[in-house]
Structure formats: C-alpha cells, structure tokens
Design a protein around this motif. Sequence first.
Motif, PDB file in Angstrom:
ATOM      1  N   GLY A 173      -7.806   5.591  13.733  1.00  0.00           N
ATOM      2  CA  GLY A 173      -7.819   5.640  15.184  1.00  0.00           C
ATOM      3  C   GLY A 173      -8.525   4.464  15.824  1.00  0.00           C
ATOM      4  O   GLY A 173      -8.457   4.282  17.042  1.00  0.00           O
ATOM      5  N   THR A 174      -9.206   3.658  15.024  1.00  0.00           N
ATOM      6  CA  THR A 174      -9.898   2.478  15.539  1.00  0.00           C
ATOM      7  C   THR A 174      -8.893   1.504  16.151  1.00  0.00           C
ATOM      8  O   THR A 174      -7.766   1.366  15.674  1.00  0.00           O
ATOM      9  N   LYS A 207      -4.691   1.938  16.257  1.00  0.00           N
ATOM     10  CA  LYS A 207      -4.088   1.352  17.452  1.00  0.00           C
ATOM     11  C   LYS A 207      -4.184  -0.166  17.326  1.00  0.00           C
ATOM     12  O   LYS A 207      -5.273  -0.708  17.108  1.00  0.00           O
ATOM     13  N   LEU A 208      -3.058  -0.840  17.438  1.00  0.00           N
ATOM     14  CA  LEU A 208      -3.023  -2.289  17.284  1.00  0.00           C
ATOM     15  C   LEU A 208      -2.831  -2.959  18.635  1.00  0.00           C
ATOM     16  O   LEU A 208      -1.999  -2.535  19.440  1.00  0.00           O
ATOM     17  N   GLN A 235      -9.241  -5.494  25.290  1.00  0.00           N
ATOM     18  CA  GLN A 235      -8.312  -4.370  25.117  1.00  0.00           C
ATOM     19  C   GLN A 235      -8.896  -3.267  24.239  1.00  0.00           C
ATOM     20  O   GLN A 235      -8.204  -2.321  23.880  1.00  0.00           O
ATOM     21  N   GLY A 236     -10.163  -3.406  23.889  1.00  0.00           N
ATOM     22  CA  GLY A 236     -10.842  -2.353  23.146  1.00  0.00           C
ATOM     23  C   GLY A 236     -10.939  -2.572  21.652  1.00  0.00           C
ATOM     24  O   GLY A 236     -11.423  -1.685  20.926  1.00  0.00           O
ATOM     25  N   ALA A 237     -10.499  -3.719  21.156  1.00  0.00           N
ATOM     26  CA  ALA A 237     -10.555  -3.970  19.714  1.00  0.00           C
ATOM     27  C   ALA A 237     -12.003  -4.123  19.265  1.00  0.00           C
ATOM     28  O   ALA A 237     -12.776  -4.874  19.865  1.00  0.00           O
ATOM     29  N   THR A 238     -12.365  -3.393  18.218  1.00  0.00           N
ATOM     30  CA  THR A 238     -13.711  -3.510  17.657  1.00  0.00           C
ATOM     31  C   THR A 238     -13.725  -4.370  16.400  1.00  0.00           C
ATOM     32  O   THR A 238     -14.791  -4.700  15.890  1.00  0.00           O
TER      33      THR A 238
END
Length: 499
Positions: free
Chosen positions: A132-133, A158-159, A203-206
């Motif tokens: 889910g990351t 999520k990509l 966009q939220g990428a960790t």
Amino acid sequence: MKTKSKPSRESSLVHKLGIVGGLGSLAGGDLFYKLVKSRAVLEDQGRYHFLFEQHPFKDVLMPLDRGASMTSRKFYVFQVCQTFEASGVSAIVLPCFASHTFREEIQEEIGIPVLDMMAALRRHIDHVVEPGTVLGILASDYVRHAGLFERYFGSDFKLVYPGADEQSGLMEAMYGVNGIKDGYLDGVPLECVYQACLSLQEQGATMVLPGMTELSLVCGDLQRRGITVLDINEIYAGFATQQKGQSNRPPFKLGIVGGVGPAATVDFMGKVVAHTPAGRDQEHIKMVVEQNPQIPDRTANLLNDETDPTMAMYATCKRLESAGANAIAIPCNTAHAFVERIQAHLRVPIVNMLAETVEAIVQRYGAGKTVGLLATSGTIKSQVYHEAARRAGLHIIAPGVDYQALVMDAIYGALGIKAGFTEGLCRDQLLIAAEHLCELGADVLILGCTELPLVLQHGEAFMIKGHQVALIDPTTILAMKCIQLAGEHSGERSNLHLG
C-alpha cells in the motif's frame, strides 16, 4: 585471532556470471564494480567468475521515448546472451530496464537464467516497505508506458510518476547533450533528476524506485539531498550473487538431418506437424533442419563402396547439436546403417527409426510375426533391420533378386520416386514386390525406404491381389516418437499410438 570458516562444498562451486554491457556503458561498469565488491564475492572470491561483454551498440544513446524500437536492442542482447551460454556461464546479468520489458522473450531462447532485475527490486521492496506504500518511479518514457513497474508492483503498491515537465526534464538529463549517459553527473542533469524526485514526493511517494540503471551513478548525491532512492545496481548485484544459476529448460527442439532424400524430409516434417496434438501454432514442436542433399548416397556406399557418407552425416548432426537440438531424427532408413558409429561422438541422441519401427510392430502385432521388408538394397545388405527384428523376436524376409530389382528401380529409376514420380510405373513395381512378400508369408510389410510412403500409405488393412496386409511407415513411427520425446521434455504424458 578469528579465522575464516572453511567454505561448504556448495559454496565452493564456481558461480560464473555473464554481464551484458554496452546498453549503458557507465551503468554496466558501475554494476560490475558493485558485483566485485559485494559481500558474497569478497567473502569467497575464488567462487565467483565474471565475464563482461560490451560491444558497439548503435542505439546506445537513443532516447528511450514512448515509441522507441526495441528490435536492435533485442538482437544485441540475444547475441551476447548466446555467447555467454556457449562460454558456460551460470547465469546472465542484464542491467537495463528497457531490456527487461522483453527479458522473457530472450529467456525462451536461452538455456541459462537471465536474472530478473525487477524480481530483485521487488524482493528488496518487500523487505523494506509495507503493501500500500506510495512508490515513486523514475523511468524512461518507454519503460513507463510499457507498464513494466505495474506488472511487478501495481497490485500491491500505489505507483506515481513525475509530472509532465519533470518527466521531460528527466529524459533530457539522461539522454540529452551533456547528460548522465555521457558522464555528466552533477550540475543541470543532477538538478533535473532532483526536481523529478520532488515531483514524486509531492504526490505522496515515500520511496523512489529507479527505472534507469544510470540513476545508480547519482544515487548518493540524491540521498544526500534527502531523497529516499534505491541503488538498483547494488540491489541487482546482491541478488545475482545469491542465485544458484540453475539451468533454464527451453522448449524441446528437434534436429532433422534432411536431404536424404529431400521429399522424404518434407514428408517427415509434415507428419510431425499432423500428429502433434496442438491447438495453436505455439504448441507445435520446434524443428531445426539441415536440408543437405549433398550427403553421399548411402546405398551406393554400402553396395559399391562409393563415397562414405559418415563424415557428412556426422558434420550435419554436429551442426544440429550446436543449434540446440535435444534429439536428432534422420528420415532415411539406409542412413541408419551409419548411426551407431556416429552416435558415440554426439552429445544428443539420434532417434533410431528402425528400432522404434520394430518395437511398434511387436507392440501392435506381437512377436513371432513374419515381416516383409521393402527397402533399398543397401538397407537389406547392411542387415540393420534384420538385427533389430531378430532381437525383438520377429522374422524379416526380403524380396528375391528380381523383385528387389523392381524395388530399386521404383526408388532410383528414371520414373522412380527420387525423380519425383509417385504414380504409374514406380507404384506398380512396388505392388508386385509387395505381393511377392505376401506370397512368402508376410502379413506385415515395412515401407523401409522413406520415399516409399510417398507412394504407399501406412495402414492396417491394405489389399494386394487378395492378400490383406498391414503397411508400416517408419517415417510416421519416427514422427510419433519425436512427439513423445517433446512431451516428456515438457513433462506431459503422450497418448499417441500407432494406428
């Protein structure tokens, strides 16, 4: 003082890796360096051998935009992999994301593993982040639109990709003049990559996943700027040193010594196709054929001591062997007089058509039968059928001299089968010889020259002047045996039967 433990027998086995270079010279060199300095190699340096192949590749600087052609790249990768396979490497390392969009195509044609870089990346991700990351992807336009990352990560993560402007900047940083592929690892190119990473973070990428192997060259700089980005070359190097390199099992490939004679070769191939239980093209058997009608005449050698065909047959078999054949078929009965002396010098088996024919007759009709043989005088003189039949408990009879002359004329005459005739005089001559064998007590006839089934068909109840006789076509039996071997190779059970 600590001493190193003695390596186990398994760890002491040589692990020979081939690295495909030339698809990105700097990235390939970086991967090679990280292989050499990986923990596994440093702890057991004698175990690891590396072959690095880099040749001029004309499209190496071509931007991998959305419509880029992979044809030249595929051929280049295949040729290098083929070289590695011939060199005895354990596994192949392919440091190029674009090439991993067609890795499976290459793997189908190569008998050793082409190590999956995406599988290496997925294994690493599974250890460091939760499902889910949000994962950010830095990839070329081609790799992005090929859906490579979606295949490996799309179902569990999520990509996200850089925005349009940042993606354009990333492509320019990688492929442009004075870009990273040219060795410019700081300044404007590095800043463009950094901006693409920021777009992913927004966009939220960790975590940032590289989809370009050259990103390993600037990975440290990006990390120092606070970007959590992975070093794919280091991950792939660690993955490669941990693989056992077990051999891949390509589809069965049948080698055919053709041209002995030419029409019989085509007939044999047609029978392989006709009897293969396939529902689509891809389920048929791979065949590699050397149609070599220059192989000296087998009968002429056996009867008149003319040119020995052994060398030509052996050379043809070796070429088929080099082409990756798993087994070799020779659709020529007389040629089997030379098989025994050739087989000992080959790595792959020649399927013995005569032995298979005799076995099929015994299974179908039982031992103790009187079997008539319609064949060349060379086959009869060599006694190869007679010996196989004797071991199986069958009694072989051949035509008398005058009738055998008819058989030879039907095969070799001006109006014979080798001259392209399948009706008229040649057929009449064969029927006269067949009737003669029936009168001698045969109720099973072997069509013991591969040209004969072009005239007389395999069948259970062929009528010849009041005699009902079974006609046995060794070409059909050979085809069915080869199909059986192909099924066994792929782990399938064969339901084929003579009939």
